[in-house]
Design a protein around this motif. Sequence first.
Motif, PDB file in Angstrom:
ATOM      1  N   THR A 125      -2.841  75.300 -55.105  1.00 28.02           N
ATOM      2  CA  THR A 125      -1.999  75.226 -53.912  1.00 28.02           C
ATOM      3  C   THR A 125      -2.770  75.567 -52.643  1.00 28.02           C
ATOM      4  OG1 THR A 125      -1.274  77.515 -54.234  1.00 28.02           O
ATOM      5  CG2 THR A 125       0.085  75.789 -55.213  1.00 28.02           C
ATOM      6  N   PHE A 126      -4.010  76.041 -52.805  1.00 24.13           N
ATOM      7  CA  PHE A 126      -4.830  76.342 -51.630  1.00 24.13           C
ATOM      8  C   PHE A 126      -6.253  75.885 -51.903  1.00 24.13           C
ATOM      9  CE2 PHE A 126      -6.871  78.719 -48.244  1.00 24.13           C
ATOM     10  CZ  PHE A 126      -5.909  78.674 -47.249  1.00 24.13           C
ATOM     11  N   ARG A 127      -6.835  75.184 -50.940  1.00 27.80           N
ATOM     12  CA  ARG A 127      -8.173  74.619 -51.098  1.00 27.80           C
ATOM     13  C   ARG A 127      -9.219  75.723 -51.234  1.00 27.80           C
ATOM     14  NH1 ARG A 127      -9.176  69.044 -48.801  1.00 27.80           N
ATOM     15  NH2 ARG A 127     -11.325  69.810 -48.847  1.00 27.80           N
ATOM     16  N   GLU A 128     -10.082  75.577 -52.231  1.00 32.92           N
ATOM     17  CA  GLU A 128     -11.112  76.594 -52.451  1.00 32.92           C
ATOM     18  C   GLU A 128     -12.114  76.639 -51.301  1.00 32.92           C
ATOM     19  OE1 GLU A 128     -13.904  78.103 -56.156  1.00 32.92           O
ATOM     20  OE2 GLU A 128     -13.503  75.952 -55.942  1.00 32.92           O
ATOM     21  N   ASP A 129     -12.500  75.456 -50.786  1.00 31.85           N
ATOM     22  CA  ASP A 129     -13.480  75.443 -49.695  1.00 31.85           C
ATOM     23  C   ASP A 129     -12.913  76.064 -48.420  1.00 31.85           C
ATOM     24  OD1 ASP A 129     -11.682  73.372 -49.453  1.00 31.85           O
ATOM     25  OD2 ASP A 129     -13.171  71.770 -49.239  1.00 31.85           O
ATOM     26  N   LEU A 130     -11.619  75.853 -48.162  1.00 38.13           N
ATOM     27  CA  LEU A 130     -10.992  76.477 -46.995  1.00 38.13           C
ATOM     28  C   LEU A 130     -10.893  77.979 -47.185  1.00 38.13           C
ATOM     29  CD1 LEU A 130      -9.542  76.398 -44.286  1.00 38.13           C
ATOM     30  CD2 LEU A 130      -7.426  75.825 -45.504  1.00 38.13           C
ATOM     31  N   TYR A 131     -10.570  78.409 -48.399  1.00 39.34           N
ATOM     32  CA  TYR A 131     -10.469  79.843 -48.688  1.00 39.34           C
ATOM     33  C   TYR A 131     -11.785  80.547 -48.382  1.00 39.34           C
ATOM     34  CZ  TYR A 131     -10.314  84.161 -51.404  1.00 39.34           C
ATOM     35  OH  TYR A 131     -10.401  85.477 -51.789  1.00 39.34           O
ATOM     36  N   TYR A 132     -12.898  79.982 -48.832  1.00 39.16           N
ATOM     37  CA  TYR A 132     -14.184  80.628 -48.605  1.00 39.16           C
ATOM     38  C   TYR A 132     -14.617  80.529 -47.146  1.00 39.16           C
ATOM     39  CZ  TYR A 132     -14.612  81.370 -53.591  1.00 39.16           C
ATOM     40  OH  TYR A 132     -14.397  81.794 -54.878  1.00 39.16           O
ATOM     41  N   ARG A 133     -14.163  79.498 -46.460  1.00 42.13           N
ATOM     42  CA  ARG A 133     -14.457  79.387 -45.032  1.00 42.13           C
ATOM     43  C   ARG A 133     -13.729  80.486 -44.244  1.00 42.13           C
ATOM     44  NH1 ARG A 133     -17.994  77.034 -41.491  1.00 42.13           N
ATOM     45  NH2 ARG A 133     -18.160  75.325 -42.990  1.00 42.13           N
ATOM     46  N   LEU A 134     -12.508  80.793 -44.660  1.00 39.80           N
ATOM     47  CA  LEU A 134     -11.706  81.819 -43.979  1.00 39.80           C
ATOM     48  C   LEU A 134     -12.073  83.230 -44.412  1.00 39.80           C
ATOM     49  CD1 LEU A 134      -8.212  80.096 -44.249  1.00 39.80           C
ATOM     50  CD2 LEU A 134      -9.482  80.459 -42.135  1.00 39.80           C
ATOM     51  N   ASN A 135     -12.492  83.363 -45.655  1.00 40.68           N
ATOM     52  CA  ASN A 135     -12.639  84.674 -46.273  1.00 40.68           C
ATOM     53  C   ASN A 135     -14.064  85.210 -46.153  1.00 40.68           C
ATOM     54  OD1 ASN A 135     -11.699  86.910 -47.716  1.00 40.68           O
ATOM     55  ND2 ASN A 135     -12.441  86.066 -49.651  1.00 40.68           N
ATOM     56  N   VAL A 136     -14.627  85.175 -44.949  1.00 39.90           N
ATOM     57  CA  VAL A 136     -15.943  85.785 -44.749  1.00 39.90           C
ATOM     58  C   VAL A 136     -15.828  87.291 -44.970  1.00 39.90           C
ATOM     59  CG1 VAL A 136     -17.812  86.175 -43.102  1.00 39.90           C
ATOM     60  CG2 VAL A 136     -16.612  83.970 -43.153  1.00 39.90           C
ATOM     61  N   VAL A 137     -14.753  87.878 -44.442  1.00 42.33           N
ATOM     62  CA  VAL A 137     -14.458  89.300 -44.649  1.00 42.33           C
ATOM     63  C   VAL A 137     -12.992  89.413 -45.045  1.00 42.33           C
ATOM     64  CG1 VAL A 137     -14.360  91.588 -43.589  1.00 42.33           C
ATOM     65  CG2 VAL A 137     -16.163  89.985 -42.916  1.00 42.33           C
ATOM     66  N   THR A 138     -12.692  90.295 -45.997  1.00 39.15           N
ATOM     67  CA  THR A 138     -11.305  90.561 -46.385  1.00 39.15           C
ATOM     68  C   THR A 138     -10.918  91.978 -45.987  1.00 39.15           C
ATOM     69  OG1 THR A 138     -11.373  89.054 -48.273  1.00 39.15           O
ATOM     70  CG2 THR A 138      -9.678  90.742 -48.299  1.00 39.15           C
ATOM     71  N   LEU A 139      -9.789  92.099 -45.301  1.00 38.82           N
ATOM     72  CA  LEU A 139      -9.201  93.406 -45.001  1.00 38.82           C
ATOM     73  C   LEU A 139      -7.917  93.511 -45.806  1.00 38.82           C
ATOM     74  CD1 LEU A 139      -9.656  93.553 -41.117  1.00 38.82           C
ATOM     75  CD2 LEU A 139     -11.018  94.726 -42.847  1.00 38.82           C
ATOM     76  N   ALA A 140      -7.906  94.386 -46.806  1.00 38.52           N
ATOM     77  CA  ALA A 140      -6.736  94.549 -47.677  1.00 38.52           C
ATOM     78  C   ALA A 140      -5.937  95.758 -47.202  1.00 38.52           C
ATOM     79  CB  ALA A 140      -7.172  94.728 -49.124  1.00 38.52           C
ATOM     80  N   LEU A 141      -4.697  95.506 -46.738  1.00 43.47           N
ATOM     81  CA  LEU A 141      -3.856  96.599 -46.240  1.00 43.47           C
ATOM     82  C   LEU A 141      -3.107  97.263 -47.384  1.00 43.47           C
ATOM     83  CD1 LEU A 141      -4.483  95.236 -43.525  1.00 43.47           C
ATOM     84  CD2 LEU A 141      -2.147  95.798 -42.838  1.00 43.47           C
ATOM     85  N   PRO A 142      -3.166  98.585 -47.486  1.00 45.21           N
ATOM     86  CA  PRO A 142      -2.410  99.272 -48.528  1.00 45.21           C
ATOM     87  C   PRO A 142      -0.921  99.261 -48.220  1.00 45.21           C
ATOM     88  CG  PRO A 142      -3.461 100.871 -47.078  1.00 45.21           C
ATOM     89  CD  PRO A 142      -3.953  99.515 -46.656  1.00 45.21           C
ATOM     90  N   ALA A 143      -0.116  99.243 -49.273  1.00 46.97           N
ATOM     91  CA  ALA A 143       1.334  99.354 -49.107  1.00 46.97           C
ATOM     92  C   ALA A 143       1.680 100.747 -48.593  1.00 46.97           C
ATOM     93  CB  ALA A 143       2.031  99.078 -50.433  1.00 46.97           C
ATOM     94  N   LEU A 144       2.840 100.896 -47.977  1.00 53.38           N
ATOM     95  CA  LEU A 144       3.239 102.189 -47.413  1.00 53.38           C
ATOM     96  C   LEU A 144       3.297 103.268 -48.492  1.00 53.38           C
ATOM     97  CD1 LEU A 144       4.089 103.808 -44.945  1.00 53.38           C
ATOM     98  CD2 LEU A 144       6.438 103.038 -45.311  1.00 53.38           C
ATOM     99  N   ARG A 145       3.760 102.913 -49.695  1.00 59.96           N
ATOM    100  CA  ARG A 145       3.846 103.907 -50.774  1.00 59.96           C
ATOM    101  C   ARG A 145       2.460 104.383 -51.219  1.00 59.96           C
ATOM    102  NH1 ARG A 145       5.259  99.001 -52.352  1.00 59.96           N
ATOM    103  NH2 ARG A 145       3.965  97.875 -53.869  1.00 59.96           N
TER     104      ARG A 145
END
Length: 457
Positions: free
Chosen positions: A271-291
């Motif tokens: 459902t999401f292009r792999e090449d676009l994912y890697y183009r966007l995902n140079v850096v990932t910031l993962a936000l923790p849930a409030l809990r």
Amino acid sequence: MRLLIIGTLDGQIGAASQIAMARGAKVRQAEDVPAGLEVLRNQGADLVMIDVKRDIKGLIDSLEAERIIVPVVACGIASDASAAVRAIKAGAKEYIPLPPDAELIAAVIAAVTSESHNIIFKDPRMGQTLKMAEQVANSDASIMITGESGTGKELIARFVHNKSKRSDKRFVAVNCAAIPENLLESELFGHEKGAFTGAVARRIGKFEEAQGGTLLLDEISEMDIRLQSKLLRALQEKEIDRVGGNQPVKVDVRILATSNRNMEDEVRKGTFREDLYYRLNVVTLALPALRERPLDIAVLAEHFVKRYTEANGLPTRPLSAEVRQMLSRHHWRGNVRELENTMHRAVLLASGAEIGPEAMILSGNPVGTNSDPVVAQAANAAASVMGARGGMVGKTVAEVERDLIIDTLSHCLGNRTHAANILGISIRTLRNKLKQYNDEGIDVPPPAGGEAERAMI
């Protein structure tokens, strides 16, 4: 903030512009609605102030037809009450009397930009995320921001923009989940006149609006895979094609993207292009849930209490010890957004010296045992507030909605404004619903304390 003034404002345009510019706004002026629409199509704006003598209804209708989303405020001489009523009926959000008052214009500008972009935190896990965000902010690298709904992904995106070398340029956000797929291409890339039914004039898209700045693609995982290929080309070639156009347009935009899904799963599912994912995902910031950041719960709760106490002109009340325990035990499936709504309701419902359990309405089941006295007290308080409506099984959605509205209004002793705030709907929507119920012969709680049944606000 970009302010567009349409009309002469009875000769007061100079004064209004100076006041707005003193408050940090960039001001443009158009003589009439067609000229104003041209500015909106080609440059955009964050707020429109329009002379009541101009065609406000025509402006609102054109904005809706062309899917241009911008708040409209009407202005006119203070003594012309009928003009104010006509403006509000036509769709204006507010009415400002002239000659302009500096504090009133400042308040309107503040209301439009009222969303605080400050990140309130105390928990070290959130601190680590912000430290990483600041480290990568000054690059031009694309960043993927992930996390559950309500964790503050757009706030982090704004934080990155404000810390970047593009901070003096525009930050433009597009919610990919909120725009139908057949309209999203035009929203992103713009269109030429006649490109499709309803394209009455050329309009620039969000890429061109964000030229030199930052473009946030919010919930990008919802984007149709056919449009993803065009987005990938825009990122690779740094140029776009307007819908219906035959001339590519060069763009210089830093891309940030958010998703509440596992993007690698989306790639595996196709459902999401792999090449676009890697183009966007140079850096990932993962936000923790409030809990997962428990030290932030009380800090954020106090922040929201202060905000909504001041916004509603209510007396300051501290959180009781019981409420603090309730907050720390709750699961917060809706994260910071759920906490904000909970504290907004609590501020409106509190009546004692403190904000106590009786003012708390928590969604879902709190974390903890049923034998816990604080949890039990909270559950009883919530049950008493929501009322005994019986089971929902067998009822239509309209019936459940009606029961919720009537019960909330009863709890607020007929106060329409407080009920609308708790329900998360506009006062106009609430009044339309109540009129419908009255017409159907359903008993509706009368207004509180002589609160007028106005047709608009």
